[in-house]
Structures are given as structure tokens and as C-alpha cells.
Design an enzyme around this catalytic site. Sequence first.
Site, mmCIF file in Angstrom:
data_model
loop_
_atom_site.group_PDB
_atom_site.id
_atom_site.type_symbol
_atom_site.label_atom_id
_atom_site.label_comp_id
_atom_site.label_asym_id
_atom_site.label_seq_id
_atom_site.Cartn_x
_atom_site.Cartn_y
_atom_site.Cartn_z
ATOM 1 N N HIS A 266 -22.363 -17.995 -2.760
ATOM 2 C CA HIS A 266 -21.769 -18.251 -4.042
ATOM 3 C C HIS A 266 -21.172 -19.633 -4.235
ATOM 4 O O HIS A 266 -20.618 -20.199 -3.233
ATOM 5 C CB HIS A 266 -20.763 -17.151 -4.734
ATOM 6 C CG HIS A 266 -21.301 -15.846 -4.947
ATOM 7 N ND1 HIS A 266 -20.694 -14.710 -5.146
ATOM 8 C CD2 HIS A 266 -22.671 -15.470 -4.964
ATOM 9 C CE1 HIS A 266 -21.553 -13.885 -5.410
ATOM 10 N NE2 HIS A 266 -22.614 -14.100 -5.085
ATOM 11 N N GLU B 252 -21.864 -26.082 -8.209
ATOM 12 C CA GLU B 252 -22.225 -27.377 -7.781
ATOM 13 C C GLU B 252 -22.760 -28.296 -8.842
ATOM 14 O O GLU B 252 -22.978 -28.159 -9.863
ATOM 15 C CB GLU B 252 -23.453 -27.318 -7.214
ATOM 16 C CG GLU B 252 -24.235 -28.338 -6.080
ATOM 17 C CD GLU B 252 -25.169 -28.012 -4.876
ATOM 18 O OE1 GLU B 252 -24.575 -27.795 -3.802
ATOM 19 O OE2 GLU B 252 -26.219 -28.161 -5.337
ATOM 20 N N PRO C 223 -31.642 -22.418 -6.828
ATOM 21 C CA PRO C 223 -30.965 -23.116 -6.009
ATOM 22 C C PRO C 223 -31.422 -23.405 -4.759
ATOM 23 O O PRO C 223 -32.203 -22.584 -4.140
ATOM 24 C CB PRO C 223 -29.633 -22.496 -5.936
ATOM 25 C CG PRO C 223 -29.944 -20.982 -5.919
ATOM 26 C CD PRO C 223 -31.144 -21.014 -7.106
ATOM 27 N N SER D 140 -30.241 -24.944 -0.616
ATOM 28 C CA SER D 140 -28.911 -24.641 0.207
ATOM 29 C C SER D 140 -27.912 -25.732 0.017
ATOM 30 O O SER D 140 -28.173 -26.769 -0.524
ATOM 31 C CB SER D 140 -29.427 -24.389 1.549
ATOM 32 O OG SER D 140 -30.051 -25.531 2.035
ATOM 33 N N MET D 141 -26.866 -25.602 0.451
ATOM 34 C CA MET D 141 -25.657 -26.613 0.431
ATOM 35 C C MET D 141 -26.302 -27.873 0.936
ATOM 36 O O MET D 141 -26.531 -28.039 2.181
ATOM 37 C CB MET D 141 -24.500 -26.342 0.944
ATOM 38 C CG MET D 141 -23.256 -27.221 0.820
ATOM 39 S SD MET D 141 -21.722 -26.601 0.884
ATOM 40 C CE MET D 141 -21.900 -25.386 2.393
ATOM 41 N N HIS E 181 -35.765 -16.765 -5.886
ATOM 42 C CA HIS E 181 -34.554 -17.012 -6.399
ATOM 43 C C HIS E 181 -33.461 -18.004 -5.527
ATOM 44 O O HIS E 181 -32.364 -18.263 -5.983
ATOM 45 C CB HIS E 181 -33.689 -15.677 -6.270
ATOM 46 C CG HIS E 181 -32.628 -15.320 -4.851
ATOM 47 N ND1 HIS E 181 -33.539 -15.423 -3.651
ATOM 48 C CD2 HIS E 181 -31.479 -15.114 -4.766
ATOM 49 C CE1 HIS E 181 -32.647 -15.145 -2.884
ATOM 50 N NE2 HIS E 181 -31.382 -14.789 -3.406
ATOM 51 N N GLY E 182 -34.316 -18.685 -4.553
ATOM 52 C CA GLY E 182 -33.431 -19.685 -3.899
ATOM 53 C C GLY E 182 -34.360 -20.317 -2.618
ATOM 54 O O GLY E 182 -35.637 -19.850 -2.533
ATOM 55 N N LYS F 212 -17.196 -23.966 -2.829
ATOM 56 C CA LYS F 212 -17.586 -22.823 -2.150
ATOM 57 C C LYS F 212 -16.426 -22.001 -1.921
ATOM 58 O O LYS F 212 -15.103 -22.489 -1.707
ATOM 59 C CB LYS F 212 -18.203 -23.273 -0.709
ATOM 60 C CG LYS F 212 -19.339 -23.843 -0.621
ATOM 61 C CD LYS F 212 -20.482 -23.004 -1.092
ATOM 62 C CE LYS F 212 -21.166 -21.982 0.034
ATOM 63 N NZ LYS F 212 -22.179 -21.065 -0.322
#
Length: 474
Positions: free
Chosen positions: A200, A203, A368, A370-371, A393-394, A472
Site C-alpha cells: 500500500h 504516491e 500502479p 512498483s516504487m 492491477h499493477g 509507505k
Amino acid sequence: MKTTQNYYRRVDLPAGDLHVYASDVLFRGMGAKVLEMANNNLQIPNIRYMSYTPDAHVGVGTCIGTTAVWGMEDGFVSPSIVGSDIGCGMRVHLTNVHESELKDVRLRRKLVKTIERLIPVENHARGYFSDIRLEHVLRKGLHGLPGKYVPDAYTPRKATSLTHVEYGGFRFDEAELDRLPEPIWHRAHRQLGTLGGGNHFVEIQSLAIHEDNRDIAVKWGLADGMVIVMIHSGSRAWGGAVNQYCGTEVAKTMSRMGLGTPDPKLQFAPLDSPAGQAYANLMYSALNFAVANRHLMGYAVREAFRDTLGKEAEMRTLYDLMHNYACEEQEGETAYFVHRKGATKALPAGHPGNPKPYAETGHPALIPGSMGTASYLMVGERPGAANYYSICHGAGRLRSRNATKQLVTVDEFAESLRVGREDEIVVNHRALESILDESPQAYKDVDQIVESVVGAGLASVVAKCRPMATIKGV
């Protein structure tokens, strides 16, 4: 196995057909376990369709990246094919801030610190919305929030908080709420407006519009260099309690009816059974919690932008959607009960399921990365009907948390965040070790995921989002 194009294949398993939307490279990387889990899922009675998106990876009972469909008249409901975090999903807000206004890394750090003050990130921290009645949120979703937390509710020309959402609130048998004990009500109430841990995040990103869909981007109010806020969270303790309670009841029903598969963790029950109805109703309450939870975090981020950048800073909702849920969906004359676990609905222009503001264009699908990597705003295409309009979904997890900690160094993580440079992706953790398992190296390449979705004709890109700062949980 029959292959019709590079980004789609039908896999003939012993229990039935699995439809996989992924490039050859991504499909080969999925491994045998995801096919084994699919074969177990296909043994649930009366299943009509099952597919994987390109980000599919192993989960509990069912892979993340699954779409599974039943008819309403003989359908089943599966907590395993919804997932443990019921209602987990995405929310995007548009701001009137340009990326150049956040060029100073010190200002981004200040903004992150302010957001962290208004959105507790510790797992057991209390939220700041103690004046909200939990039962109102559970029963009505966004419509159960006090007016002061819906700042545009009474300005129709600007209102987006209640209209630009996939589902603002589900109706269900409210008597089912009495099944959950008082302590969980107290815990869940404390968690309204909180982030949670794992993958979660909140961002801050900047937009680059894709030329092929610039007309759609303009209609959505997007602009190159616009700063947006992307939020990823779910139903927190309430959803966890629903899973725990209903899982026990579903297991009893399976035992009594002689239902099961080789995977004891795969739970399911007839939709019209008492256990199935209890789960469905309580799941809807968790979906209501989840959308309100993301809304309240969006409200808090708006306040943080104003505190940091001045009262002229504005935010409006682009869209809010889920990727862990099950609900009735209508296609023509037929009603289906569609499960999505780690899968996003992406409806095309003109589809009657679109909310009114997006009837002409199709609604935004929020994907989304990844970071440290890009995220995407997409829109569904008509061929997506073959997959019940489900897309990724990502990025999808590539390796486990433990494996990531063993294989990725803090220096490699810092390099991916461009630490020390002008374009550093600011994070709210001084010690990167604490979130190493969420590094970009833990995830698949989101660009490859999106390429598969586009290549399969399921959706197209409207804008690419570059991360500027990430909050985060722990």
C-alpha cells in the site's frame, strides 16, 4: 495449448480452460504453480470462465491476477478469489500543481512529512477521523461520510468525489453486520483514513500524456507535467475480520456438502447458501469501508498540499476503483457473478457500466507500478469483452519478501530511487532497510505488463505517471 497471438493463449488444463493474457516471456516466467492453482480453481462447480492477467503470481488459494465468472442462477462465491484485503484498490486525484513547482527536493520532503502526519503509516496507529460513525460508512460507503469530508459535495459543477468512482456504496442485508464482534468495530473505526503496510502507498506523480489518446486525456482533465496523487489501500481490519469469520462458515459448508479441491486453502460456497450470502453481504460492507478509507486519505492529502503549498492548492477525484472484489455484472441480457483478485475492470467508451462522467470515453483504469517505476492511466477497449473487461492491477510480484531481502542490497534500492540526485524519489523512511521488500526489484517490469495488456487489445495507455515521492506504511 492453442496460441492465437503473442499476448493471448488458451491453456487446456485437466479441469477446464484457462485464458492467459501475457507475452511469451511473462507467461514462461509464471511457473508451474500458477497453472496448478488454476486447475484447482477450475474444479469449483459451475465455473464459466477463468483467466490470468500478465501480472499473475501465486497467492493463497488463488493467484493474484485472476478473473473468475459464474452465472447468477447457479453461482458460487469464493473468499479465496476475492483475496484477503477485500476492496483493495486505487484512487487518483488531479491537482492544479505543475511538476516544476515541486522540483526542489526539500519541498517534496516537507510535503511527504506533512502527509505522513495526516495519514498514520504505522500499522496500529489511530486515524484522525474519530467523528465518523463506522456503521454509516459500512452501510452507505461514501454516502455515509459527513459533508465536511466531501468538500465538493455541494458544488455540482466541480463535484467529483461522489461521482467519479467505480462504486460509491453497495447495498446489502445490514442485519449481517451483527455477526462481527464489538472489538473489531472498535479496531476498524480507528483505522479509517489509514494506509496499512505491504504494497500500500500514497504516491505523488507527474503525468506524460500518450499521444494516441491525447483527446481522451484532455476530456479527463489531464495535462503534461500535471502533479497527481495515487493512493493504494483497502478495507484494513474490517475486511480481515470478514475473511476470518466467513472463512470458518464457508469451510463448514464445504465439509457438509462434500465440496473441495486438492488445495485446502481454496474456499468457496454456493452463492445462495447461508454461508455464501453471509460472505457476500459482509464483503459488500468491506467494499464500502475500502472506498471510504481511500477517500479519507485523499482528503488528508488535499489538506497536506494546502498546508505545504498554500490554500490555492486544489485536488479533484479522477477515479476510484477496486481490484479485489466480486459482484453482479450485466452483459446484454445475462447477469454474471464476476470475481476479480488483483485484476482491474477497464470498460471502453459507450459501455453502459461506465459512470456517467465517463460514458463517452470509458473510465480511467489505474495501474500502479512498483516504487521507483512508472504507473499508468489506461482506458478499456472493446475486445476486452472477451475477458469480462479485466486487465492487470499493477506490476505483480516477481519474488517473495524474504527472497528480495536476500537478493537486493540497500545500495541497489537507493540507486533505483535516485537518492542524492535532483530527481530523487523521496520516501518517508530514512532507513531503506525497513521497506527493502518493496523495492522495484521485488516486482515484474510494469512496462512489460502494460505492453501485454495493450498488445492483447484489452486497453490502451492514456498517460504515464512518473513517481516524485512515495509514502509507505510499515
